[in-house]
Design an enzyme around this catalytic site. Structure first.
Site, PDB file in Angstrom:
ATOM      1  CG  PHE A  13      -0.356   0.498   2.480  1.00  0.00           C
ATOM      2  CD1 PHE A  13       0.382  -0.328   3.296  1.00  0.00           C
ATOM      3  CD2 PHE A  13      -0.530   1.821   2.853  1.00  0.00           C
ATOM      4  CE1 PHE A  13       0.939   0.147   4.480  1.00  0.00           C
ATOM      5  CE2 PHE A  13       0.026   2.308   4.028  1.00  0.00           C
ATOM      6  CZ  PHE A  13       0.771   1.462   4.839  1.00  0.00           C
ATOM      7  CE  LYS A  14       5.300   1.269   4.706  1.00  0.00           C
ATOM      8  NZ  LYS A  14       4.722  -0.042   5.088  1.00  0.00           N
TER       9      LYS A  14
END
Ligand SMILES: *Cc1c(COP(=O)(O)O)cnc(C)c1O
Length: 461
Positions: free
Chosen positions: A109-110
């Protein structure tokens, strides 16, 4: 919109300055002076928007010093690198909703935040005719997402230190296979802590930091939190397309960045019942929410390594709000932490905490078992971080509510663990298979500050 520090020591600054400052110059974290309210009517009017259009609606309320057309182009370029047309699609499995945040280039998700931050840095640096040299230490996920966020960008170089042989194979390749001239991978013969310590020492040398325009990309940058607020809105809109049930989010948590973005969405008026903070054995935040016990322990290595954290850097942002935006109280709390290894809260404060959050800590045995059972029931593979959030949701959230579980990584990124749980090989997506044939570039060094510093000086443009 202007930004202030949780420690109260800076004059309010506009968005672009807040992005470039990163950590507030008084040692605190930057926050907007207020949260723009989104009415139910407005929210309904966003139902037909694409992810990118919705991102513009949310982000433009905070980045009002960037002209609309420029901001739209930054957003579109950032999400053009995602493999799914919906960017963060929501799928329903076994009575929970899985919000897939792993369709970016490094499968975690980063990417959602760091693709945007990379473009934002490039835009602001060009405007100001400045350059930036990003230095960071990583145990895997942040480094690879940051490298892909800034590769080939003008005015930026990046130096990422990782512990040699101590990341997953995919994580290492996602970093070292990026051979753009502005990307420098340093594999340190040592631990993540050795890497982190050297980076801290480099930043601690203010003269060096100034002279070489050093900057950071860790999760303290407000722009990262902001980019993550968007998918809470997006998921809420998708889930309420099909149900009127109250909405809860389950968030596997390390640095409190992702879940803080959910808190911001709630503060803006998104109708969310509870934010469920799921931890692994490193459960300081769970102890805080459930027992008012915020006391430091030792970091325990687990099968969900991106959550193996004791000091959650973004937690200070939440404490600032919990303490009624009083920087004096924030400073007292961190002085207590420094001196006694804990932060104490009143029972009124704990009531406020429990209005917004609930929490549970999940051990490794349960994590591995859930990966196995969930696969048996649904044919869907969970990565170990996502599995922690899914167990938490099934245990703690009412089954008649809409339970949205944030899927923070693709299972192929942590295939060693998923395979250990399932007993067979996890099919790798094309982007992972391709990694194995690519040329790589990486400097291997001892954990010695002098050597690292010399390398930086030689390679900074
Ligand atoms: C970084 C990370 C987390 C933790 O997110 P925070 O914002 O630090 O709470 C969870 N899962 C994965 C896969 C991560 O990379």
């Amino acid at each position: 919109m202007r930004y202030i520090s949780t420690r109260g020591g800076i004059n309010p600054i506009p968005f672009k300055d807040a992005v470039m400052m990163g950590l507030a110059s008084d040692g605190g974290l930057l926050l907007p002076q207020s949260y723009p309210a989104v009415t139910r009517e407005q929210l309904e009017s966003w139902r037909g928007l694409s992810y990118q259009e919705l991102a513009f609606e949310v982000i433009s309320r905070y980045a009002d010093d960037i002209p609309g057309g420029d901001l739209k182009s930054l957003i579109n370029r950032s999400y053009a690198t995602f493999a799914h047309p919906e960017i963060t699609p929501l799928v329903r499995k076994n009575g929970v909703y899985i919000l897939e945040l792993f369709h970016g280039v490094t499968l975690a998700f980063k990417d959602v935040a760091l693709q945007f931050l990379g473009n934002l840095f490039e835009y602001i640096l060009a405007e100001r005719n400045q350059t930036l040299n990003i230095i960071g230490a990583t145990s895997g996920d942040t480094g690879s997402a940051a490298i892909h966020g800034v590769r080939g960008k003008k005015g930026i170089s990046i130096f990422i230190l990782h512990p040699l042989g101590k990341t997953s194979a995919v994580q290492a390749l996602q970093m070292t296979s990026v051979t753009d001239t502005n990307v420098h991978n340093i594999a340190v013969r040592g631990t993540f802590d050795d890497c982190q310590k050297m980076v801290k020492e480099l930043f601690g040398d203010l003269e060096f930091k100034e002279k070489y325009s050093l900057g950071a990309v860790n999760s303290i940058n407000w722009a990262r939190v902001l980019a993550q607020v968007v998918y809470y809105f997006y998921a809420w809109l998708r889930v309420t397309d099909e149900t009127d049930a109250p909405v809860n989010f389950s968030v596997p948590t390390g640095n409190f960045g992702d879940i803080f973005a959910g808190y911001v969405a709630k503060r803006m008026g998104l109708p969310v019942d509870k934010l469920l903070l799921a931890t692994n054995e490193n459960n300081i935040l769970t102890r805080f929410i459930n027992k008012s016990d915020y006391s430091l322990g030792e970091v325990v290595p687990t099968v969900s390594p991106s959550m193996d954290i004791q000091i959650a850097s973004n937690f200070e942002r939440y404490l600032f709000h919990l303490f009624a935006e009083n920087p004096v109280r924030v400073k007292e709390a961190f002085a207590e932490l420094e001196e006694h290894g804990r932060i104490s809260c009143s029972s009124d404060e704990m009531t406020l905490v429990r209005n917004d959050f609930c929490s549970i800590s999940v051990n490794q045995g349960a994590t591995l078992q859930t990966i196995r059972e969930f696969y048996a029931d649904t044919g869907y593979l969970l990565d170990p971080h996502t599995a922690v959030g899914v167990i938490a949701a099934l245990d703690l959230l009412p089954s008649d509510s809409a339970r949205i579980c944030l899927a923070t990584a693709h299972p192929a990124k942590f295939s060693e663990t998923v395979e250990q749980s399932l007993g067979f090989q996890v099919p790798a997506p094309e982007s992972v298979k391709e990694l194995y044939g690519k040329p790589t570039r990486c400097e291997i060094m001892d954990a010695d500050l002098g050597t690292v510093r010399k390398f930086l000086i030689e390679h900074i443009g």
